[in-house]
Each structure stands twice: as C-alpha cells, then as structure tokens.
Write a protein that holds these residues in place. Structure first.
Motif, PDB file in Angstrom:
ATOM      1  N   VAL A   1      34.926 -61.021 -19.799  1.00  0.00           N
ATOM      2  CA  VAL A   1      34.718 -60.218 -18.591  1.00  0.00           C
ATOM      3  C   VAL A   1      33.973 -58.922 -18.915  1.00  0.00           C
ATOM      4  CG1 VAL A   1      36.693 -61.128 -17.316  1.00  0.00           C
ATOM      5  CG2 VAL A   1      37.008 -59.152 -18.820  1.00  0.00           C
ATOM      6  N   TYR A   2      33.127 -58.543 -17.983  1.00  0.00           N
ATOM      7  CA  TYR A   2      32.435 -57.250 -18.026  1.00  0.00           C
ATOM      8  C   TYR A   2      32.507 -56.692 -16.616  1.00  0.00           C
ATOM      9  CZ  TYR A   2      28.740 -53.748 -18.591  1.00  0.00           C
ATOM     10  OH  TYR A   2      28.036 -52.567 -18.632  1.00  0.00           O
ATOM     11  N   GLY A   3      32.884 -55.421 -16.474  1.00  0.00           N
ATOM     12  CA  GLY A   3      33.069 -54.892 -15.136  1.00  0.00           C
ATOM     13  C   GLY A   3      32.422 -53.546 -14.924  1.00  0.00           C
ATOM     14  N   GLU A   4      32.292 -53.208 -13.654  1.00  0.00           N
ATOM     15  CA  GLU A   4      31.886 -51.854 -13.309  1.00  0.00           C
ATOM     16  C   GLU A   4      33.010 -50.892 -13.685  1.00  0.00           C
ATOM     17  OE1 GLU A   4      29.898 -49.447 -12.251  1.00  0.00           O
ATOM     18  OE2 GLU A   4      28.235 -50.796 -12.682  1.00  0.00           O
ATOM     19  N   LYS A   5      32.641 -49.628 -13.818  1.00  0.00           N
ATOM     20  CA  LYS A   5      33.637 -48.604 -14.138  1.00  0.00           C
ATOM     21  C   LYS A   5      34.411 -48.221 -12.878  1.00  0.00           C
ATOM     22  CE  LYS A   5      30.841 -45.902 -11.918  1.00  0.00           C
ATOM     23  NZ  LYS A   5      31.204 -45.409 -10.569  1.00  0.00           N
TER      24      LYS A   5
END
Length: 367
Positions: A93-97
């Motif tokens: 997973v990679y997400g917005e802050k």
C-alpha cells in the motif's frame, strides 16, 4: 507483479486522483490497471476517460489478481481502514498523507505490514524532487557548515476558498498541521534528521467556515481542529526549527523553509512542489545566490514515490517514501498538537533514519 512492471489499483477518485493518474502514466515500472470509489459513477467516469483502466468496487480491487500495489487516495479518516483492507488481501500500500489520523491508527498498520512481508509507502514524495534533494546535497557537503536552525512556514486563509467540499480539511486528520505539515516536516527530516522534542501553541479564529466555490457555495460547516499553530521542533542533531502552520492568514511574505548553519543559510523551495530553486547565502557571499540542481528526480510529479517504491520492492531494496518516515512525521505533528493542548513540551517517541538521497540524474526505475 511482472519483472519490470508493478500493477497499481487506485482507491479514491477525488480531485487528487487526476494528478496521480497523469503522472503515473508517465513513470517507468508502474501501470494503473484499476480504480475504485464508494461513488461507483465517479470511478467509472475515470475508467471511461482512461483506456485500459477498469472501475471496480473497493473489495474487488483489493482481491484482484492483477493488482500488486494499492494507492490510497481516500480522505484522511479512511486511510487506515483502506490500508488495512488492502494489506489483508496481500497488497502493498501507498497512500496520501497523513499515514492515518493519529499514531493509534498508524502503528498497527506498520506492524501488520512487517509481519506479512508487505510494504507501506506514504506521501509526500515531493521531497524526492530536485528542490529538497539539491538542498540536502548542499547541507551534506557542508556548504552552510553545521546546521543549527531552520524556519518553516505555511499560511493561507483557508481551503474553503477554492475546494468545493472542504469540510474534511477541518476535521481530525486535517487542519494546517496534519494537512500541510507533512510536506514541511518530511522535508525537514530529510534535511536535518529526526525530531526528538516539540513545543507549541495553537488557536482557532473561527468556529464556522463558509464554502466559497462549487454547487454548495454559501454553505457553512463546523471547524473541529486548531487552525493556527506555531511551535519549535528540536531535532536529534540539536538543530531547532521554528514552525508556523495556519489557515488564518490572508497574506504574508514568509519563506517556505530556510535552513541556517554556522557558515551560511539556505532558502529551500516550496516542499509542496518537486522542484524550484535553492539559494545560498554565506559568511563570504551575503547575497542570495542560486545553486545548480545537484540531486533529485528531475521533472517529478505526484506518484514518483510509488514508482520508487515499486522498483525497491522488485529489487528487494528500501524505498524512500516509506511508512517509518511517514509514521515519524505523524508522530511529530501529533506531538505538536498535544504540546499546544497541554501547554508543555512533548517528547517524540519515534525516530527514523533519513531516507537515501536521490542522486543527480536518477530515474525511479533504477535509482
């Protein structure tokens, strides 16, 4: 995941998704194959505009065999639950802050990822561009001597002036500290290293705000977080950063970030952007002088951190915009809010290593 390409599924098709889609399409080593949103029509509209991308319900995207990594662009309150659902389906997973709305939500995500051999990445990846990376090169080679202090300022009259649905910016997980603070503190940690202690004061100029644009213009909404926060970050190195984050300022002539050392000072470009000119003034050259680009991904845009992460996963290397860095930044920012609420200094429990610098001329598929 193929040997050369990591297949991406995006969850959350709001305003920021268009920027990610545009830039991810230009980056090596990644391919967006699916999008999902609770608003099915909105996801389908994105798919219709992008051949080769299909719209799915979130649960089906998590389960899809051709999705290797989920990019989470939902509102902050949903970051943790979307990350957890995707990881339980075996996806990186990679997400917005921010990583989550608070440490209590964020810590279990990192523990789950570590226990299941999964990666967590998190914006901002702006620090991987030539602006912050050139400043890092200058600091690391001693251009300003030993760094002793910094200033970091973000001020605006509020996002309701331009955003048609700004309420989430004024609820837990938002506010100037958790909305814009990640750009500034991630850059500061990249330049000066982790933070060990903070102190702060906070205020709120209005209990209600009014939407100024879009179909709901004129509607008011409640404010649930501090909207003007000032504080001091004490880095483990001993350097002190003066921090100002505000949604209550109509106009100001403040530098975004300046770093001061024993032999000179650096002016660092806006950490909400990838490039910009770094300027230096020294004891022998007092006028501000531009520095040539010395590091960073050239021409970078939103999603370069995803490509950097995808390459690192394929090669078994650490990625730069990683969960540990995002957790430390969240820890610092939450500690700032706690210090203001408690009217006393707060020790930052976490620490982190500075991520590897991005060499001049690097590409996300080989850096």
């Amino acid at each position: 995941m193929t040997d050369a390409v990591t297949r991406i599924g995006i969850v959350g098709t709001g305003v920021i998704s268009g920027t990610y889609l545009d830039h991810l399409a230009k980056l090596p080593g990644v391919e967006v194959v699916a999008v999902a949103d609770l608003d099915v029509a909105r996801a389908q509209a994105i798919a219709d505009q992008n051949p080769g991308i299909r719209a799915l319900p979130p649960a089906e995207l998590y389960a899809a065999d051709d999705v290797d990594l989920v990019v989470n662009l939902t509102i902050p309150a949903a970051h943790a639950s979307v990350h957890q659902a995707a990881m339980e389906a075996g996806k990186h997973v990679y997400g917005e802050k921010p990583l989550a709305v608070d440490r209590a939500e964020a810590e279990p995500l990192l523990k789950y990822a570590a226990a299941n051999n999964l990666r967590v990445g998190c914006a901002p990846d702006t620090v991987l561009g030539t602006g912050t990376q050139t400043a890092r090169v200058a600091i690391d080679r001693g251009d300003i001597g030993v760094p002793t202090a910094a200033t970091a300022s973000f001020v605006t009259p509020g996002h309701e002036l331009w955003h048609p649905a700004p309420e989430f910016y004024y609820q837990p997980g938002g506010g100037p500290v958790l909305d814009m603070g990640p750009y500034y503190v991630t850059s500061l940690v990249t330049l000066l290293g982790p933070v060990r202690r903070v102190t702060a004061r906070a205020g709120q100029s209005q209990q209600q705000r009014k939407i100024h644009t879009g179909p709901r213009a004129g509607e008011t909404f409640a404010v649930g977080v501090p909207t003007h926060v000032t504080g001091v970050l004490e880095h483990e190195s001993g350097a002190l950063t003066s921090l100002l984050m505000s949604f209550d300022v109509w106009a100001a002539r403040l530098p975004r970030i300046e770093v001061h050392g024993t032999e000179g000072s650096l002016s660092v470009p806006d950490p909400n952007g990838f490039d910009g000119t770094v300027e230096i003034a020294t004891a022998t050259q007092r006028d501000w002088t531009p520095l040539p680009v010395a590091g960073g991904y050239a021409g970078a845009g939103r999603g370069v951190g995803v490509a950097d992460m995808a390459r690192a996963i394929r090669n078994g290397e650490p990625h730069r915009a990683d969960g540990a860095l995002a957790y430390h930044v969240l820890d610092v920012l939450e500690s700032v809010l706690e210090a203001a609420a408690q009217d006393q200094p707060v020790d930052v429990a976490s620490t982190v290593e500075r991520p590897a610098a991005v060499p001049l001329g690097a590409s996300p598929d080989r850096a």
